[in-house]
Scaffold this active site. Structure first.
Site, short mmCIF file in Angstrom:
data_model
loop_
_atom_site.label_atom_id
_atom_site.label_comp_id
_atom_site.label_asym_id
_atom_site.label_seq_id
_atom_site.Cartn_x
_atom_site.Cartn_y
_atom_site.Cartn_z
CD GLU A 58 4.23 0.40 7.02
OE1 GLU A 58 5.09 0.65 7.57
OE2 GLU A 58 3.62 1.33 5.90
CG ASP A 69 -0.20 -0.10 2.75
OD1 ASP A 69 0.75 -0.66 2.47
OD2 ASP A 69 -0.48 0.55 3.56
#
Length: 488
Positions: free
Chosen positions: A148, A81
């Protein structure tokens, strides 16, 4: 300088082609369907074992070069991400639009949005290792973790037994020539003020106040740079307007990510019609004060007040005052440096989000510390401030720090490889930002871990950029390390 957008022609081509492909796939935290499918298919199309685990992580396994099956297995780890941040002037939908990345001199950056080099370059490099038919290495696993940036949820959900490797190379650091062997832990603070809107006074006028132009940045990497926090400045202004000009707060919205220093904040206030000229003058005066205080670090700071339609309701006065006092008193920034390493931040907090919705004002902070007791102390401070203000305070998403092991075997190997290849010694460091190593190490005891990467500046902000030359150096180093992994 003319902007050359052909980043896929840069060297090493395999890394930059993979990164260009990633920029075309919307992948903000929490929206991982497209990127997950891309990564799983990427591995399968190479004939490799490739799957998504229960936590949304993608694991791809590549066998060793023939004859090197006895080397320790290596896990190349990065996260899929990216942080979605943009300047207000650009129309960009991070859930639909590709990133407009381009070459700008020695750097690659994006057009007024985050670039996603954090951690797209790490992912692209791991994929290039999987693609290569020429590299020499032992067994390789690629672990691409999910979400994350919003809570390290993929790493938290990783099950023991999923990984087979013995050495983990985290590809998520942002200074070439530095090897990271430890990081701070963190926890999220959630604060909530409940209220029932009151009617707006007849005869009042409404203004939307926009505080913009700040640099923002990564709340772990940039928290020590003295940059302004948009929420703190806005509420400092609001306290002055409420106490001196009978202003009332109708709504507020500042920041949108727990680990990004807020760059912009907005509020709608009402004021008696006869007091609007004084209000506008006061806003102008405070803007001048802020500009003076932050002249060297926030040259683009600006505050604009524009008249808008009267809102349907406003916060009750006691909630408004409690909120303003709580935000004003809330700790923000660096609380303490490491006593033995005064250049390293030990404990900090980021007053990341303040947002009203008509029935609640939600406030979010991210607390970081490499010392567990200091993390608890800072949480206690935040809880005390907002409990006194009548708010509900909760903590969640705590994750452990990564304790340094300076006698780590992989650290010795990587230090020697760097010295042999580049003629100087890498710096060994502990980072204040959160890395997933501590969490993964808890789930998979015994992993020998290290973190490194190319030079990236201003992640989590639209100023994010990655240095082109260091990407090539990072790739050369990574491939050399893979050759040097010792036998089991």
């Amino acid at each position: 300088m003319e902007k050359n957008r052909a980043i896929e022609q840069l060297q090493p081509v395999a890394v930059w082609q993979n990164f260009k492909a990633l920029t075309q796939i919307p992948r903000p935290s929490g929206k991982r369907d497209l990127i997950t499918k891309y990564l799983v298919d990427f591995g399968k199309n190479l004939g490799l074992e490739s799957f998504e685990d229960e936590a949304g992580n993608v694991i791809i396994r590549k066998p060793a070069t023939p004859g090197l099956e006895n080397l320790k297995g290596v896990v190349l780890q990065a996260h899929m991400d990216m942080v979605p941040q943009k300047n207000a002037a650009v129309a960009h939908d991070f859930e639909k639009d590709p990133i407009d990345a381009f070459v700008d001199g020695e750097w690659v950056r994006a057009n007024q949005t985050t670039l996603g080099a954090d951690n797209g370059i790490g992912v692209a490099s791991a994929l290039a290792v999987l693609q290569s038919k020429d590299l020499t290495h032992g067994p390789v696993e690629v672990l691409i973790t999910a979400d994350e940036e919003t809570g390290m949820f993929g790493a938290v959900g990783l099950k023991n037994g999923t990984l087979k490797g013995e050495v983990l190379l985290n590809l998520d650091s942002e200074d070439e020539g530095e090897l990271y062997v430890g990081c701070a832990g963190g926890i999220n603070a959630h604060i909530s003020f409940a209220y029932k809107e009151e009617p707006v006074y007849h005869g009042d006028v409404a203004y939307k106040i926009s505080l913009t132009g700040l640099k923002g940045g990564h709340s772990g990497l940039d928290i020590n740079l003295g940059r302004a926090n948009a929420n703190k400045l806005l509420f400092r202004l609001l306290k002055y307007l409420v106490s001196s000009f009978e202003a009332r707060l109708a709504s507020v919205e500042g920041g949108n990510l727990r680990n990004a220093i807020p760059r912009e904040a907005f509020a709608v206030v009402t004021v008696p019609e006869e007091g609007q000229d004084d209000l506008l003058e006061a806003i102008s005066e405070m803007e001048a004060i802020f500009k003076s205080e932050y002249a060297s670090v926030e040259p683009d700071l600006k505050i604009i007040a524009e008249e808008v339609d009267l809102p349907e309701g406003m916060l009750p006065e006691f909630v408004q005052d409690d909120l303003i006092n709580g935000i004003t008193a809330c700790p923000n920034g660096v609380l303490r440096f490491v006593p033995e390493m005064p250049e390293v931040v030990e404990t900090s907090t980021n007053l990341a989000i303040v947002k009203s919705d008509g029935s609640h004002v939600e406030v979010a902070c991210l607390v970081r510390s490499s010392v567990e007791s200091m993390k608890e102390e800072l949480c206690s401070m935040i809880e005390s401030v907002f409990s006194l203000a009548g708010a509900k305070v909760e903590f969640s998403g705590g994750y452990p720090g990564w304790q340094p092991h300076f006698d780590s075997p992989i650290l010795k190997v990587m230090s020697q490889v760097y010295a042999d290849k580049f003629g100087n010694t890498p710096e060994i460091k502990v980072i204040h930002a959160g890395l997933e190593c501590g969490i993964i190490g808890s789930a998979v005891p015994g992993l020998d871990m290290i973190s490194f990467g190319p030079t990236i500046r201003h992640p989590h902000s639209p100023d994010e950029k990655v240095n082109i030359a260091t990407v090539a150096k990072f790739w050369d180093y990574l491939t050399a390390v893979l050759k040097a992994i010792p036998a089991k």
